[in-house]
Structures are given as structure tokens and as C-alpha cells.
Design an enzyme around this catalytic site. Sequence first.
Site, PDB file in Angstrom:
ATOM      1  CD  GLU A 315      -2.414   1.483   2.946  1.00 19.36           C
ATOM      2  OE1 GLU A 315      -3.185   2.307   3.001  1.00 19.36           O
ATOM      3  OE2 GLU A 315      -1.776   0.669   3.720  1.00 19.36           O
ATOM      4  CE  LYS A 380      -8.571   1.831   3.524  1.00 19.42           C
ATOM      5  NZ  LYS A 380      -7.422   2.222   4.609  1.00 19.42           N
ATOM      6  CB  CYS A 435      -4.790  -0.466   4.950  1.00 13.80           C
ATOM      7  SG  CYS A 435      -4.545   0.005   6.643  1.00 13.80           S
TER       8      CYS A 435
END
Length: 562
Positions: A315, A380, A435
Site C-alpha cells: 500500500e 479504497k 489496509c
Amino acid sequence: MPAKQLRLADETCHIPKEGTGSRNMEPVLADRVILARGWRRWALSFTAGAIGALAMPPFGLLPALALSLVPAIWLIDGTGKAGPGRWAPFKSAALIGWFWGFGYFVAGLWWLGAAFLVEADQFAWALPLGVLGLPALLAFFTAFGFALARLLWLPDASRILALAFGLTVSEVLRGHLFTGFPWNNPGMALGQNIWLMQSASLIGLYGLCFLAVAIGASPALIFTGRTARARWLAPGIAAGLLAAMAAFGFWRVPADPMASVENVRLRIMQPNLPQDAKFNPRNRDAIMRRYLSLSASPGRDGRTHADATHIIWPESAFPFLLHRDPASLAQIGGLLEPGSVLITGAARMDEPLPGEEVGKFFNAIQVIDDRGTILGAYDKVHLVPFGEYVPKFLDALIRAAGLRQFIHIPGGFEPSERRKPLSIPGLPPVAATICYEAIFPGEILPEGPRPSLILNVTNDGWFGQTTGPYQHFAQARLRAVEEGLPLVRAANTGISGVVDPYGRVVDSLPLGVDGILDANLPVAIWQAKSSQTRSFSLTAMLVICLMTLIVRRKQKAASSQD
């Protein structure tokens, strides 16, 4: 006393009264906990909660759950004489629950403080907010769970179910309210062992939570039951249930390794960059050279990057916008063999709208081919509060106080409107997560056809060599079991790895090292239980428990009137 009432008394637990000679009948330890008052009660609650954190990764000490929940049962037992007023017992139980939760979350989430020390000169002032402030807020959920349990409380074995019901409801709320934060759910005590975790395929994390609390709290009856039956029946049932879960897991997990997806050879790069260097734009060239060099290095089994069909980076891999840097894209294209692709985390920015100076920023995964062309992206959906965005009213207060935001992106990231599938050449359909998106049960699958793998890129470098990255990996691993999908995970500082659909770690890179991991992709398995049916199973479990407790209370009230 009527025979019916005598029989009921034999089956219930004994709760000693202050000033009585109960120590001749019951163990001294249980009496002292039940009769604790004032600061001793709060200290016991805090300590019991803190011990419970030892049942979480990376320790996984299942007996610690009993050492945490047994005192919780006894402390709630002691709220019968909490003071005048109808609601005094419930207020007392809520306060016990708050201190218990505060201890549990401080001991389990202390590692959050490491993030504030990455740039200590600017953010050390906020360290108490992460180490103590967040646990103090999360403890209100356990306070609610304890109060709800006290509402259904009876001095018999049913109080074990009452606590399991109350804490499971509070954990469901904690996992969904205020964007949700289901980190270190008590169900993770059962979600680490390869055999015990298989039950998550049927009932999910929250179902494991109910069972973990019920099993962990049951030994309280050994010390407080009046008769042998009252002392050993519930703990015996709990032991049998634990054995049944292990047996189911042993039956479910195949003896042989999983078959692999044909023509897919993965290479995961773990750079292990210190967080302070990682986001410094002055290091962009050095960072890029490190990524390319590490990705091209020989593997442990003799493979080279030329053998890989898919290279995966973690990430937020770049301190710049990759999609606006043709030179870096060309370097990536030069690394890749024809037909192979690179999958990497990278911030991206939309084109500004008319009247705007900058566009919206997204935390994304991007797919790049051997020509340096970006083929697709996933944005995301579930952002980290204060880590990726700040609510506007708090942003204004922070700026007014002259303090700098924790977020390096101007204005923070924007969330994607919905979870979309990520199409990657050469791979089956992908459920992409960035994440901590991987910690949310039932929320990681995209719209459309069922995917065949979970891809998780993350950066836990903020938290150093602490327990946090281990907890993160364990929760992502449990998603693989719930969904029946393999997990492919790339983390900046670790833990990177490949996990099969049964939760078995095929291979991994440990925390705090740099390196590359070459692995095949395990095939997905047919999963009978979808997230919807797991939710139905949990709801049915809670409804049955609640109805049992209500019926038990009515029976108790009727017997007391005989």
C-alpha cells in the site's frame, strides 16, 4: 420452603452476602471478587480486561480469556447490592464493563502510540489520545454489553449466556457504528487456531465471539455453584463445544496442500521501509531503485522476477503520484516481462473540477503492464478515521489550534462510493482490500460475481515491531476462512504472505525484514455459507439465546411466587 424452591436453590449459584460466613462453603477468591467495592472493584475490572488481551494475536493464550471473563462474571454477580434505586445494579455493571473494556483495549491497542512517534516533534502530543483516548471511547461498547447482560442476569448458569449475549451485541455495534472498528474482537481468541477457526465459515467472527465469551466465562461456575451439577454442567458443555469445534476443523481442513491456479506465479515484494523515509518526496528516486532492485532479486527457491506473472507491491508505495510520473511508469514497464503485470498500492488524484485547484485524492491499488500503462484501479472504500481523513468540524479545530494534521494528503482521501471488483489480467476475479478494510467481516466482497481471491495491500510501518501488525494479519487471515478464498497480502514492513482458503499460511515474510516471496495461488473452494447466511446464523443464535434467557427469568419469577 416448598420442594420446587429447594430444587431451584440447589441448581443456582451461591452469591455470598457481606458479613456472612460463606468462606466455609465457597472458595475465598470468588467471594473476594464478588464482594469487592470501590477502587478495588474498578482495579479488578481493569486488570481482568487487560489479561484478556493475551488471548489475542500474537500471543493466542486461550486460557487468558477465562482468566479475564471469570472475574467479569463474579464482578457482575456483586452488583446485586450496588446501591439504592432500581437502576443502580445496571449502572454498576456498566461501570465494571467500562473498566474491563478500558483494560482490554489499552493492553491490546497500545501499539497505536507508535504511529505518533514517527514524527514525534509534531505528533507526540497526540500519543495519549491513541493509547488512552481511543480505548476509553471503545470501552463504552463493553459498558453497554455488561449492562445488557445484567438486565438478563440470574444467579445460575444462564448468566454465562447473558454475558455472551451482551458482549456479542456490543461487538456487533462496535464493528458497525461510527464507521466501525472490530479490531481484537473476542472471537479472535478462537480465530487463530487452524482447527478452531474453521467454525467461522459457518457463523463468522461474531458467532465466534459469542462462543468465545460463553466458553471463556463458564469456569466461573466451578467456584460458585452450590452442587456438583451446578458447578460442572456448563463448563463440561463448554469443553465439549470446544472439542466439537476442533473436530469440525480437523474434518474440514484437508490433509494435502491446495491445488494451485494454473499459469499464475506470484512475487510479493516487502521493502521494509521506515515510515519517516517512506513518505519523504526527496527519497523518491532511492525508493524506486529499492523497489526495482528488490523485485528483481533472486528468490529463495531459485525463481527470478522473469518467472513471475504478477509482481505485487504494498500500500501507498510511493511518496508521489505514480499515474502522473511517466518516468517511473516506464521503469516499472522495464522490470516486467511481456505479459506480466505489477499490482501496487498508490495514491491517485482525479482531474480537478472547474473552479478547483486540486482534484480528489484516493488511496488506490493500480495495475500496470509491461509497457508502463495503468490498466485499472481500485479505490479504497472504508477509510481510516484520522489516518486518512478528518471530519470537517475537527479539521477546523485542529487548524485553529495551529496543529498539523496526521494526514499528508491535502484535505485527506476520498472514499470510493462502492466496492468494485478489480480486473487483473491473468488472475481470476479479485476482491481487493487496502489496509484495514480486511478486518471487516462480510464487507470485503465486491459487487457482481463471487471472486476467487482476496488481495490485501497494506502499510503497517507506522506501528513498528509491535503486536499490531500480527493482529492485522490474523484478522485478514480469518477473512479467507469465512469466504473460502485464498488471501494474497503485501505489506511494507510485514507480514506479507499467501494464505489458502482454510487459513493455512502457504508462505510468508516475517515482520521487520525486507525480501521477496514467490508463491503459487491456491484455488478457491466452494463456500456453502455466504455473508448473508452467516448473518442469519448469528441472528438466530442471538434470538435463541435471548428467548432462553427471557423464559428462564419467567420461570424464576414464577417459582419465587410458589
